[in-house]
Structures are given as structure tokens and as C-alpha cells.
Design a protein around this motif. Structure first.
Motif, PDB file in Angstrom:
ATOM      1  N   VAL A 150      50.194  42.652  37.841  1.00  0.00           N
ATOM      2  CA  VAL A 150      49.461  43.264  38.950  1.00  0.00           C
ATOM      3  C   VAL A 150      49.307  42.022  39.893  1.00  0.00           C
ATOM      4  CG1 VAL A 150      47.239  43.813  40.044  1.00  0.00           C
ATOM      5  CG2 VAL A 150      48.043  44.626  37.744  1.00  0.00           C
ATOM      6  N   GLY A 151      49.717  42.187  41.094  1.00  0.00           N
ATOM      7  CA  GLY A 151      49.811  41.278  42.332  1.00  0.00           C
ATOM      8  C   GLY A 151      51.056  40.235  42.344  1.00  0.00           C
ATOM      9  N   GLY A 152      51.896  40.689  41.418  1.00  0.00           N
ATOM     10  CA  GLY A 152      53.116  39.809  41.393  1.00  0.00           C
ATOM     11  C   GLY A 152      54.257  40.414  42.343  1.00  0.00           C
ATOM     12  N   SER A 153      55.371  39.855  41.921  1.00  0.00           N
ATOM     13  CA  SER A 153      56.697  40.394  42.675  1.00  0.00           C
ATOM     14  C   SER A 153      57.729  41.150  42.010  1.00  0.00           C
ATOM     15  CB  SER A 153      57.226  38.988  42.988  1.00  0.00           C
ATOM     16  OG  SER A 153      56.410  38.223  43.936  1.00  0.00           O
ATOM     17  N   VAL A 154      58.364  41.994  42.784  1.00  0.00           N
ATOM     18  CA  VAL A 154      59.343  42.889  42.190  1.00  0.00           C
ATOM     19  C   VAL A 154      60.675  42.478  42.796  1.00  0.00           C
ATOM     20  CG1 VAL A 154      60.217  45.058  41.703  1.00  0.00           C
ATOM     21  CG2 VAL A 154      57.869  44.664  41.194  1.00  0.00           C
ATOM     22  N   PRO A 199      56.412  52.245  47.353  1.00  0.00           N
ATOM     23  CA  PRO A 199      56.020  51.006  46.740  1.00  0.00           C
ATOM     24  C   PRO A 199      56.005  51.170  45.076  1.00  0.00           C
ATOM     25  CG  PRO A 199      54.064  52.360  47.468  1.00  0.00           C
ATOM     26  CD  PRO A 199      55.091  53.015  48.023  1.00  0.00           C
ATOM     27  N   TYR A 200      56.226  49.965  44.406  1.00  0.00           N
ATOM     28  CA  TYR A 200      56.117  49.930  43.074  1.00  0.00           C
ATOM     29  C   TYR A 200      54.888  50.042  42.346  1.00  0.00           C
ATOM     30  CZ  TYR A 200      60.716  48.048  44.165  1.00  0.00           C
ATOM     31  OH  TYR A 200      61.919  47.876  44.700  1.00  0.00           O
ATOM     32  N   SER A 201      54.821  51.092  41.507  1.00  0.00           N
ATOM     33  CA  SER A 201      53.374  51.265  40.561  1.00  0.00           C
ATOM     34  C   SER A 201      53.750  50.926  39.185  1.00  0.00           C
ATOM     35  CB  SER A 201      53.455  52.887  40.842  1.00  0.00           C
ATOM     36  OG  SER A 201      52.265  53.364  40.313  1.00  0.00           O
ATOM     37  N   ILE A 237      60.500  41.753  37.174  1.00  0.00           N
ATOM     38  CA  ILE A 237      59.289  41.575  37.684  1.00  0.00           C
ATOM     39  C   ILE A 237      58.727  40.443  36.985  1.00  0.00           C
ATOM     40  CG2 ILE A 237      57.000  43.029  37.742  1.00  0.00           C
ATOM     41  CD1 ILE A 237      58.447  45.713  36.984  1.00  0.00           C
ATOM     42  N   PHE A 238      57.580  39.908  38.148  1.00  0.00           N
ATOM     43  CA  PHE A 238      56.788  38.438  37.799  1.00  0.00           C
ATOM     44  C   PHE A 238      55.566  38.341  37.985  1.00  0.00           C
ATOM     45  CE2 PHE A 238      61.395  37.949  39.176  1.00  0.00           C
ATOM     46  CZ  PHE A 238      62.022  36.921  38.231  1.00  0.00           C
ATOM     47  N   ARG A 239      54.854  37.766  37.364  1.00  0.00           N
ATOM     48  CA  ARG A 239      53.280  37.476  37.473  1.00  0.00           C
ATOM     49  C   ARG A 239      52.996  37.051  38.907  1.00  0.00           C
ATOM     50  NH1 ARG A 239      50.474  34.639  32.848  1.00  0.00           N
ATOM     51  NH2 ARG A 239      51.996  32.945  33.621  1.00  0.00           N
ATOM     52  N   PRO A 240      51.849  37.043  39.462  1.00  0.00           N
ATOM     53  CA  PRO A 240      51.482  36.249  40.752  1.00  0.00           C
ATOM     54  C   PRO A 240      51.830  34.909  40.819  1.00  0.00           C
ATOM     55  CG  PRO A 240      49.857  37.903  39.938  1.00  0.00           C
ATOM     56  CD  PRO A 240      50.821  37.605  39.006  1.00  0.00           C
ATOM     57  N   ASP A 241      52.436  34.605  41.778  1.00  0.00           N
ATOM     58  CA  ASP A 241      52.562  32.831  42.331  1.00  0.00           C
ATOM     59  C   ASP A 241      53.446  32.225  41.132  1.00  0.00           C
ATOM     60  OD1 ASP A 241      50.603  33.252  44.260  1.00  0.00           O
ATOM     61  OD2 ASP A 241      48.756  32.985  42.797  1.00  0.00           O
ATOM     62  N   VAL A 242      54.459  32.995  40.576  1.00  0.00           N
ATOM     63  CA  VAL A 242      55.304  32.365  39.646  1.00  0.00           C
ATOM     64  C   VAL A 242      56.609  31.926  40.391  1.00  0.00           C
ATOM     65  CG1 VAL A 242      57.095  33.040  37.840  1.00  0.00           C
ATOM     66  CG2 VAL A 242      54.590  33.478  37.418  1.00  0.00           C
ATOM     67  N   VAL A 243      57.041  32.774  41.209  1.00  0.00           N
ATOM     68  CA  VAL A 243      58.396  32.651  42.192  1.00  0.00           C
ATOM     69  C   VAL A 243      58.105  31.838  43.304  1.00  0.00           C
ATOM     70  CG1 VAL A 243      60.522  33.642  43.063  1.00  0.00           C
ATOM     71  CG2 VAL A 243      59.555  34.325  40.975  1.00  0.00           C
ATOM     72  N   ARG A 266      51.164  46.732  42.863  1.00  0.00           N
ATOM     73  CA  ARG A 266      49.816  47.093  42.405  1.00  0.00           C
ATOM     74  C   ARG A 266      49.976  47.979  40.999  1.00  0.00           C
ATOM     75  NH1 ARG A 266      47.182  50.360  47.635  1.00  0.00           N
ATOM     76  NH2 ARG A 266      47.146  48.383  49.331  1.00  0.00           N
ATOM     77  N   LEU A 267      48.920  48.038  40.342  1.00  0.00           N
ATOM     78  CA  LEU A 267      48.684  48.868  39.080  1.00  0.00           C
ATOM     79  C   LEU A 267      49.410  50.147  39.226  1.00  0.00           C
ATOM     80  CD1 LEU A 267      48.431  48.707  35.818  1.00  0.00           C
ATOM     81  CD2 LEU A 267      46.029  49.133  36.415  1.00  0.00           C
ATOM     82  N   HIS A 268      48.872  50.936  40.239  1.00  0.00           N
ATOM     83  CA  HIS A 268      48.867  52.114  40.644  1.00  0.00           C
ATOM     84  C   HIS A 268      49.356  52.202  42.088  1.00  0.00           C
ATOM     85  CE1 HIS A 268      47.820  54.026  36.945  1.00  0.00           C
ATOM     86  NE2 HIS A 268      46.498  53.381  37.106  1.00  0.00           N
ATOM     87  N   ASP A 269      50.351  52.854  42.567  1.00  0.00           N
ATOM     88  CA  ASP A 269      50.697  53.066  43.855  1.00  0.00           C
ATOM     89  C   ASP A 269      51.315  54.400  44.138  1.00  0.00           C
ATOM     90  OD1 ASP A 269      50.578  52.559  46.616  1.00  0.00           O
ATOM     91  OD2 ASP A 269      51.303  50.270  46.252  1.00  0.00           O
TER      92      ASP A 269
END
Length: 420
Positions: A269-273, A250-252, A388-394, A239-242
Motif C-alpha cells: 500500500v502506497g507503493g509503485s506498480v 487504478p490498481y487495486s 509491485i514495490f513497497r513505498p519509497d523502495v525505487v 491503494r489497497l482498494h480502488d
């Protein structure tokens, strides 16, 4: 404060061999360091002044009533809980810190202390009064000055005291070499100190050509490990803020990249760490996980010794707070816009933990980097990093949970993930 009997605890989680697991070994180190600091003070009889940065730290702590109260209480709480610190007051602590400014760690098979200042502060920093203290921005700014001053010593020729083959403390002894594997690094056995100009020169040693070949250099879909580091965590749908300070940490994203770079953070936002930690004995340079153009490269000043309160009194020397540190600790952030548009930007976050003196960025905005090119390095100390990757990249990460405390590192430049 009245002394109370401390209930037995499980051995502390000491990831990456920055400290021994044994509290007794670390306590012996603190007591020995304190004794050597007292002996040096007695030998000089006040003729050698305290290092200016340590004097400034002492003046800050003694002059600010809230900082003085919190540190005094944190020291008292740790001693009251039965821990042997080697000091009982701020003045005594400052004397040991001053001694450390010309200290280069020796090798040890049984009780290696890679982060001596962290060892000194190990218990006050996770006492009730220590949490807020070690988040204070003014204190952290002064602690960074102290660490940078120490880094100056470690970057100079007088820091090479233990760069020799003499057992038990020599870093070129057979016992140390079994841990390091020096033959795979650039050095010259025929030169004094193997050709290393300083302790930091040894710590940031470089691999020989082809010691860590780049996985699939011509395939953009193969993403490689940016550091030689053991997997720590993998989290999706970030998430952008967490609430990065709670138990799950959780990662913020906006806190990681900072509010000034909120637009950059929103891309992920919505991606993977993916997060991994570096061993004391491992390689400490960073490499590009993908090929592309560097769009952002900046250092975020932050905390040096702040733990997450949610981890409780025994946080394992920052180990269990690694998710939290991505939002608060000093860190270098590099964003690479991948040549493969389907992958897009990749965030690389290199976090300085504990006694890290500096995060040194080499690849600057506008530069093109090939997969595997060097991006920068840590100058001494404990470290962790994130990709850190964007959503649905990996589509697939090679390391899969559960991640073990003593798990082997993913080698730098090795296959880490495959893009969809």
C-alpha cells in the motif's frame, strides 16, 4: 434488430502485434475461419463429434437462459453495428470454436492473428450485453477448459504444421525470421521443425546463453526487467482498494493479490506498480527481477475475455483494459523477499490475456532465486505483467512516460529500476 450505418472509427489500438490494426483484415480472418469450419463439417458429414469441452461450452450457453440471452444479444448488437463476425448464432460460433481446437496459427506479414478465439469474440465481448457475460465465473471456468484443451493440441506434434521455412505461413521463413531473430534462441537448424517438439515449444523458446545478460548481477540495488515487454504504465501511491473498473483503471492491490492474501497486499500500500505488455514475437518466459527467497507462488483463476466498460465499445482488443485485467484476469503471482532488506518483498504479477492457455509457475515458495533466474512462462496468447514495490523502495525507473503504443520492449534481464 434493425441494421444501422456504423460511423467510421479510428484504427484500433493493437499493442504488441497480436492482431493487425485493420478491422477488415480481422473480419476476413473470421469469415475464412467460418468457411473452413463449415467445409470440415461437410466433409465429415457429422461422423466426427464435437470436442467434449466445446460441447460442454455449448450445453452451458444453451442451457443457461441468462448466458444464452446475453451472448445472443451481444452477437446481434455486433452484427447490428455492421461488424462481420462470420457467425450469427451460438451454434455457428460453437462450430468455429470446435474447428479451432486443431488450429495452429501461421505466420503472416500483413494480417497475423495470434489470438484466434479473441478475434472471434472481438466485438461481442465489448458490446453492451457482452460485458457482464464475459465476467460470469461459470462461463470463464468453461472457457479455460476450452483453452487448456487447445493448449494440449498446441503442445503436441500435430501442431507443427507451420514450423517450416515455406512462405508465406512458415515461422522459419525469412519474413518471419526478420521479426523473431531465431538465431538468438536455442534451436537446431539441421533438425526437422528446428528441433521444436510442438507449437508451444516454439512459442516458449529459450534464449541462448548470454543472449540477455543480467544487468549488474552483484548489485541488489539494480532491479531488472522480468519479461521482454514494452512499458505500458507506471503508477505510484497505489491503494489497497480502488475503483479498477473506471476509466483511469487504478490498481487495486487486494483485488490483484486476492482477499485471501490481503496481508500480502497490505505490504505494498502506497507503493509503485510498473506494468508492461509482451509482443507476439517476443520471449514469453519470466525471470526474477531481484534475488531472494520466493515466499508466495500461486495462480488466480479469472476472466479470459473481459474488458473494462469504461473503455467504451472499442477497447482495442483488451489493450486499453490492461490495468483492469490485473484485478480480474487469470494470473500467476510470485512474491520474492529480496536479499536486500531495504527493498523487501517484490510482487510479480504475470497476467494471461485473451487466448493464454496457462500461466506456468516454476519457482515455488521456499526456493531461493538469483536475479535473472527463470520463474515461469506463458503458454501461448496475449500477456501483460506488473512488478509491485513497497513505498519509497525505487528511486528511479529507467522507462519514463509517455509510453508509446509502438515503443520498443525493455529486454528481459535489462536494468529496469534503481532502488534508493
Amino acid at each position: 434488430m434493425t441494421n444501422r450505418t456504423r460511423t467510421p472509427r479510428e484504427p484500433r489500438r493493437r499493442l504488441g502485434e497480436w492482431f493487425p490494426d485493420s478491422e477488415e483484415a480481422i473480419a476476413r480472418f473470421r469469415l475464412d475461419l467460418a468457411e473452413r469450419a463449415r467445409e470440415r463439417k461437410g466433409e465429415h458429414k457429422g461422423r466426427v463429434p464435437m470436442a467434449p469441452v466445446v460441447q460442454d461450452l455449448s450445453t452451458l450457453l444453451q442451457g443457461d437462459p441468462v448466458l444464452r440471452m446475453d451472448l445472443t444479444n451481444a452477437i446481434g448488437e455486433a452484427r447490428d453495428a455492421g461488424f462481420q463476425l462470420g457467425y450469427s448464432s451460438i451454434d455457428e460460433l460453437m462450430g468455429i470454436v470446435d474447428y479451432m481446437m486443431t488450429y495452429a496459427p501461421p505466420f503472416s506479414e500483413s494480417s497475423l492473428i495470434h489470438c484466434p478465439l479473441n478475434a472471434l469474440l472481438d466485438w461481442p465481448m465489448c458490446m453492451p450485453s457482452g460485458y457482464a457475460l464475459f465476467r460470469d465465473p461459470t462461463l470463464n471456468a468453461q472457457l479455460r477448459r476450452v483453452l487448456n484443451f487447445w493448449s494440449g493440441f498446441l503442445s503436441g506434434p500435430y501442431s507443427r504444421e507451420h514450423l517450416n521455412s515455406d512462405a508465406p505461413g512458415g515461422w522459419f521463413s525469412p519474413e518471419a525470421d526478420a521479426k523473431i531473430g531465431l538465431a538468438q534462441f536455442l534451436c537446431d537448424p539441421d533438425k526437422l521443425y528446428r528441433g521444436f517438439p510442438s507449437w508451444n515449444g516454439f512459442f516458449t523458446r529459450q534464449f541462448k546463453a548470454d543472449a540477455r545478460p543480467v544487468a549488474a548481477p552483484d548489485d541488489d540495488r539494480i532491479i531488472i526487467s522480468a519479461c521482454e515487454a514494452s512499458p505500458y504504465n507506471l503508477q505510484h501511491d497505489v491503494r489497497l482498494h480502488d475503483a479498477f473498473w473506471i476509466k483511469s483503471q487504478p490498481y487495486s492491490l487486494q483485488e490483484i493479490f486476492t482477499a485471501r492474501e490481503a496481508k500480502t497486499a497490505r505490504q505494498f500500500v502506497g507503493g509503485s506498480v510498473y506494468q508492461a505488455f509482451l509482443s507476439a514475437f517476443n520471449y514469453h518466459r519470466w525471470h526474477a527481477p531481484v534475488g531472494g527467497r520466493v515466499t508466495h507462488a500461486y495462480v488466480v483463476p479469472g476472466t479470459c475475455y473481459s474488458d473494462a466498460e469504461s473503455e467504451g465499445e472499442d477497447p482495442g482488443g483488451l489493450n486499453d483494459s490492461q490495468g483492469y485485467t490485473t484485478a480480474v484476469a487469470t494470473r500467476a503471482i510470485i512474491v520474492i523477499d529480496c536479499d536486500d532488506v531495504a527493498i523487501g518483498p517484490v510482487g510479480c504479477v504475470f497476467v494471461g490475456m485473451a487466448d493464454v492457455s496457462s500461466c506456468m509457475i516454476e519457482a515455488l515458495p521456499g526456493q531461493r532465486v538469483r536475479k535473472g533466474d527463470e520463474l515461469g512462462y506463458f503458454q501461448y496468447g496475449g500477456s501483460t505483467y506488473c512488478l509491485i514495490f513497497r513505498p519509497d523502495v525505487v528511486g528511479h525507473f529507467v522507462p519514463q512516460a509517455p509510453f508509446l503504443d509502438d515503443g520498443p520492449p525493455v529486454l528481459v534481464n535489462a536494468h529496469l529500476a534503481t532502488a534508493r
